[in-house]
Design a protein around this motif. Structure first.
Motif, PDB file in Angstrom:
ATOM      1  N   LYS A 349       0.821  -1.211   0.000  1.00  0.00           N
ATOM      2  CA  LYS A 349       0.000   0.000   0.000  1.00  0.00           C
ATOM      3  C   LYS A 349       0.858   1.265   0.000  1.00  0.00           C
ATOM      4  CE  LYS A 349      -4.454  -1.391   1.847  1.00  0.00           C
ATOM      5  NZ  LYS A 349      -5.351  -1.352   3.024  1.00  0.00           N
ATOM      6  N   ILE A 350       1.941   1.221   0.768  1.00  0.00           N
ATOM      7  CA  ILE A 350       2.845   2.374   0.804  1.00  0.00           C
ATOM      8  C   ILE A 350       3.507   2.576  -0.556  1.00  0.00           C
ATOM      9  CG2 ILE A 350       5.172   3.019   1.607  1.00  0.00           C
ATOM     10  CD1 ILE A 350       3.254   4.067   3.503  1.00  0.00           C
ATOM     11  N   ILE A 351       3.899   1.455  -1.197  1.00  0.00           N
ATOM     12  CA  ILE A 351       4.531   1.557  -2.512  1.00  0.00           C
ATOM     13  C   ILE A 351       3.545   2.166  -3.513  1.00  0.00           C
ATOM     14  CG2 ILE A 351       5.430   0.227  -4.482  1.00  0.00           C
ATOM     15  CD1 ILE A 351       6.659  -1.703  -2.345  1.00  0.00           C
ATOM     16  N   GLU A 352       2.288   1.711  -3.434  1.00  0.00           N
ATOM     17  CA  GLU A 352       1.237   2.263  -4.308  1.00  0.00           C
ATOM     18  C   GLU A 352       1.092   3.769  -4.098  1.00  0.00           C
ATOM     19  OE1 GLU A 352      -2.547   0.354  -3.719  1.00  0.00           O
ATOM     20  OE2 GLU A 352      -1.988  -1.319  -5.009  1.00  0.00           O
ATOM     21  N   LEU A 353       1.032   4.134  -2.825  1.00  0.00           N
ATOM     22  CA  LEU A 353       0.905   5.545  -2.448  1.00  0.00           C
ATOM     23  C   LEU A 353       2.074   6.350  -3.040  1.00  0.00           C
ATOM     24  CD1 LEU A 353      -1.008   7.201  -0.500  1.00  0.00           C
ATOM     25  CD2 LEU A 353       0.790   7.007   1.203  1.00  0.00           C
ATOM     26  N   HIS A 354       3.279   5.807  -2.859  1.00  0.00           N
ATOM     27  CA  HIS A 354       4.477   6.473  -3.363  1.00  0.00           C
ATOM     28  C   HIS A 354       4.387   6.683  -4.872  1.00  0.00           C
ATOM     29  CE1 HIS A 354       8.650   6.504  -4.958  1.00  0.00           C
ATOM     30  NE2 HIS A 354       8.848   7.342  -3.945  1.00  0.00           N
ATOM     31  N   ASP A 355       4.053   5.590  -5.608  1.00  0.00           N
ATOM     32  CA  ASP A 355       4.001   5.678  -7.067  1.00  0.00           C
ATOM     33  C   ASP A 355       2.946   6.676  -7.522  1.00  0.00           C
ATOM     34  OD1 ASP A 355       5.958   3.847  -7.009  1.00  0.00           O
ATOM     35  OD2 ASP A 355       4.756   2.151  -7.721  1.00  0.00           O
ATOM     36  N   ARG A 379       8.837   7.842   1.327  1.00  0.00           N
ATOM     37  CA  ARG A 379       9.922   6.868   1.579  1.00  0.00           C
ATOM     38  C   ARG A 379      10.137   6.709   3.087  1.00  0.00           C
ATOM     39  NH1 ARG A 379      12.753   9.683  -2.882  1.00  0.00           N
ATOM     40  NH2 ARG A 379      11.906   8.709  -4.746  1.00  0.00           N
ATOM     41  N   LEU A 380       9.975   7.832   3.770  1.00  0.00           N
ATOM     42  CA  LEU A 380      10.138   7.815   5.230  1.00  0.00           C
ATOM     43  C   LEU A 380       9.087   6.885   5.852  1.00  0.00           C
ATOM     44  CD1 LEU A 380      11.601   9.241   7.659  1.00  0.00           C
ATOM     45  CD2 LEU A 380       9.676  10.811   7.707  1.00  0.00           C
ATOM     46  N   PHE A 381       7.839   6.959   5.364  1.00  0.00           N
ATOM     47  CA  PHE A 381       6.783   6.082   5.897  1.00  0.00           C
ATOM     48  C   PHE A 381       7.118   4.622   5.659  1.00  0.00           C
ATOM     49  CE2 PHE A 381       3.962   9.906   5.379  1.00  0.00           C
ATOM     50  CZ  PHE A 381       3.742  10.062   6.745  1.00  0.00           C
ATOM     51  N   SER A 382       7.672   4.315   4.470  1.00  0.00           N
ATOM     52  CA  SER A 382       7.964   2.907   4.200  1.00  0.00           C
ATOM     53  C   SER A 382       9.039   2.379   5.162  1.00  0.00           C
ATOM     54  CB  SER A 382       8.354   2.683   2.742  1.00  0.00           C
ATOM     55  OG  SER A 382       9.177   3.713   2.295  1.00  0.00           O
ATOM     56  N   THR A 383      10.014   3.266   5.527  1.00  0.00           N
ATOM     57  CA  THR A 383      11.012   2.792   6.490  1.00  0.00           C
ATOM     58  C   THR A 383      10.356   2.586   7.864  1.00  0.00           C
ATOM     59  OG1 THR A 383      11.648   5.079   6.853  1.00  0.00           O
ATOM     60  CG2 THR A 383      13.036   3.812   5.390  1.00  0.00           C
ATOM     61  N   LEU A 384       9.429   3.485   8.202  1.00  0.00           N
ATOM     62  CA  LEU A 384       8.699   3.332   9.473  1.00  0.00           C
ATOM     63  C   LEU A 384       7.972   1.999   9.535  1.00  0.00           C
ATOM     64  CD1 LEU A 384       7.053   6.827  10.114  1.00  0.00           C
ATOM     65  CD2 LEU A 384       8.718   5.676  11.571  1.00  0.00           C
ATOM     66  N   LEU A 385       7.339   1.638   8.410  1.00  0.00           N
ATOM     67  CA  LEU A 385       6.537   0.409   8.373  1.00  0.00           C
ATOM     68  C   LEU A 385       7.409  -0.838   8.449  1.00  0.00           C
ATOM     69  CD1 LEU A 385       3.651   0.848   5.843  1.00  0.00           C
ATOM     70  CD2 LEU A 385       3.500   0.282   8.236  1.00  0.00           C
ATOM     71  N   SER A 386       8.530  -0.775   7.715  1.00  0.00           N
ATOM     72  CA  SER A 386       9.314  -2.014   7.653  1.00  0.00           C
ATOM     73  C   SER A 386      10.167  -2.210   8.908  1.00  0.00           C
ATOM     74  CB  SER A 386      10.209  -1.999   6.404  1.00  0.00           C
ATOM     75  OG  SER A 386      10.882  -0.761   6.338  1.00  0.00           O
ATOM     76  N   SER A 387      10.259  -1.120   9.731  1.00  0.00           N
ATOM     77  CA  SER A 387      11.070  -1.315  10.942  1.00  0.00           C
ATOM     78  C   SER A 387      10.304  -2.155  11.962  1.00  0.00           C
ATOM     79  CB  SER A 387      11.402   0.054  11.544  1.00  0.00           C
ATOM     80  OG  SER A 387      10.217   0.717  11.896  1.00  0.00           O
TER      81      SER A 387
END
Length: 387
Positions: A349-355, A379-387
């Protein structure tokens, strides 16, 4: 009248001028459309030679200065007796037509008379650094006619422009011809056009669009308002192409942008159901592109839009992170593989949002630097999620 050497008979001023006056009267009759045969080459040569002879006689019979003065007086007399009265009896568009015709005739008269008096231009005027014959003729028109009626002319032109703005058909060629006079009468500078016409046009434009904006901002949604604003700017640009001087374009567009966009930026962008946030929420790509196009022309016009974009993206990203956290906290410890799947869903979902928003930055906001930071946010959100 022509003669050679010593046997040439001296022409006195009165006789010589009486002959020239007949030639000038003939020219005026032709201009006024009276039945009058055209000048033959003999007529032309006789007039030219008379001036030549009167300027080359021995003092005190060199009448150069007197003829220079009489050249100017010939214009002044014709203007006072015929041209000015014909203009003063007409109004509005009829006066403009008459003016264009009179200016055209005047230029013909200047061309012919400066040929008859050509010898003055070549010797007498050059030596004394006097105003050239052509310019003397044009200055007579400027001082006796243009200065007298320029206010009425300007009012008539602006009235027609406002009619055209209201969707009426007007005679654009006529306006072009009238405005060319404002330019030509400046004899090489733009003072008459700028001070006697353009300043007033710009003020009228400000008033016109100020009134429009006041009603549109209340009646229209943000997208509808922007469509109208873009259309107005396009029309004003076309107006320059049809009859205004090219120098007017940036000044004119600046007034329209100021009244329609700069003055109402906050109200427009923050409209509750149709402003910037609503357009982002509903993926209105075309309207967002128009918003960028319009506000990129205005000083600091993009800052509020990029700030709203940032806020919108931050809110979406934050909501996703919160969703991910909630679902992780609600899971029972034994369902480990389920948690893994949820995490993957959120990363997607984050990747979709980013694109999606990277595409907004390039397509709607033309890759403008103000909007780039937003991609970093995601990109910052995706790092937050994957941490």
């Amino acid at each position: 009248m022509a003669g050679h050497g010593q046997d040439r008979k001296t022409i006195d001023l009165e006789d010589g001028w009486a002959f020239m006056q007949r030639g000038i009267t003939k020219l005026i009759n032709i201009l006024e459309g009276k039945p009058e045969p055209q000048f033959s080459s003999e007529d032309y040569m006789m007039l030219y030679t008379t001036i030549y002879n009167m300027c080359t006689q021995k003092p005190p019979h060199d009448y150069s200065q007197q003829l220079y003065d009489k050249y100017r007086e010939a214009f002044e007399e014709y203007i006072r007796a015929t041209v000015l009265p014909s203009l003063k009896e007409k109004h509005d568009e009829f006066m403009l037509r008459e003016l264009v015709q009179r200016w055209s005739n005047h230029k013909v008269m200047v061309r012919w008379l400066s040929r008859f008096f050509h010898y003055l231009d070549r010797y007498f005027i050059t030596r004394r650094s006097l105003t050239a014959l052509r310019d003397v003729g044009l200055i007579c028109f400027r001082d006796l006619i243009f200065q007298e009626i320029k206010g009425k002319v300007k009012d008539a032109v602006i009235a027609l422009i406002d009619q055209e703005r209201e969707g009426e058909q007007i005679d654009r060629a006529l306006l072009k011809n009238v405005l060319d006079i404002f330019v030509e009468i400046g004899l090489g500078n733009m003072d008459c056009y700028e001070n006697d016409f353009e300043d007033f046009l710009l003020k009228d434009t400000t008033d016109y669009y100020s009134v429009k904006a006041q009603s549109w901002i209340v009646e229209d949604s943000c997208p509808d308002y922007m469509i109208k604003a873009e259309e107005c700017l396009k029309r004003e640009k076309e107006r320059v192409g049809h009859y205004l001087h090219i120098n007017s374009e940036p000044k004119l567009l600046e007034k329209v942008q100021n009244e329609l966009l700069a003055s109402y930026a906050t109200q427009l962008l923050e409209k509750e159901h149709s402003g910037c946030f609503a357009l982002l929420r509903d993926d209105k790509v075309e309207d967002l592109s128009r918003m960028y196009r319009l506000f990129s022309k205005i000083t600091r016009g993009l800052e509020p839009i990029s700030n709203m974009f940032k806020t919108h993206v931050t809110n979406e990203g934050t909501a996703l992170v919160k969703q991910a956290e909630d679902s992780a906290n609600n899971k029972k410890p034994e369902k480990k593989e389920m948690v893994g799947m949820q995490e993957q869903v959120f990363v997607w979902k984050i990747i979709e949002l980013h694109d999606k928003y990277v595409a907004y930055v390039t397509d709607c906001f033309q890759g403008h630097t103000l909007f780039h930071k937003v991609c970093w946010l995601i990109r910052l959100f995706s790092t937050l999620l994957s941490s």
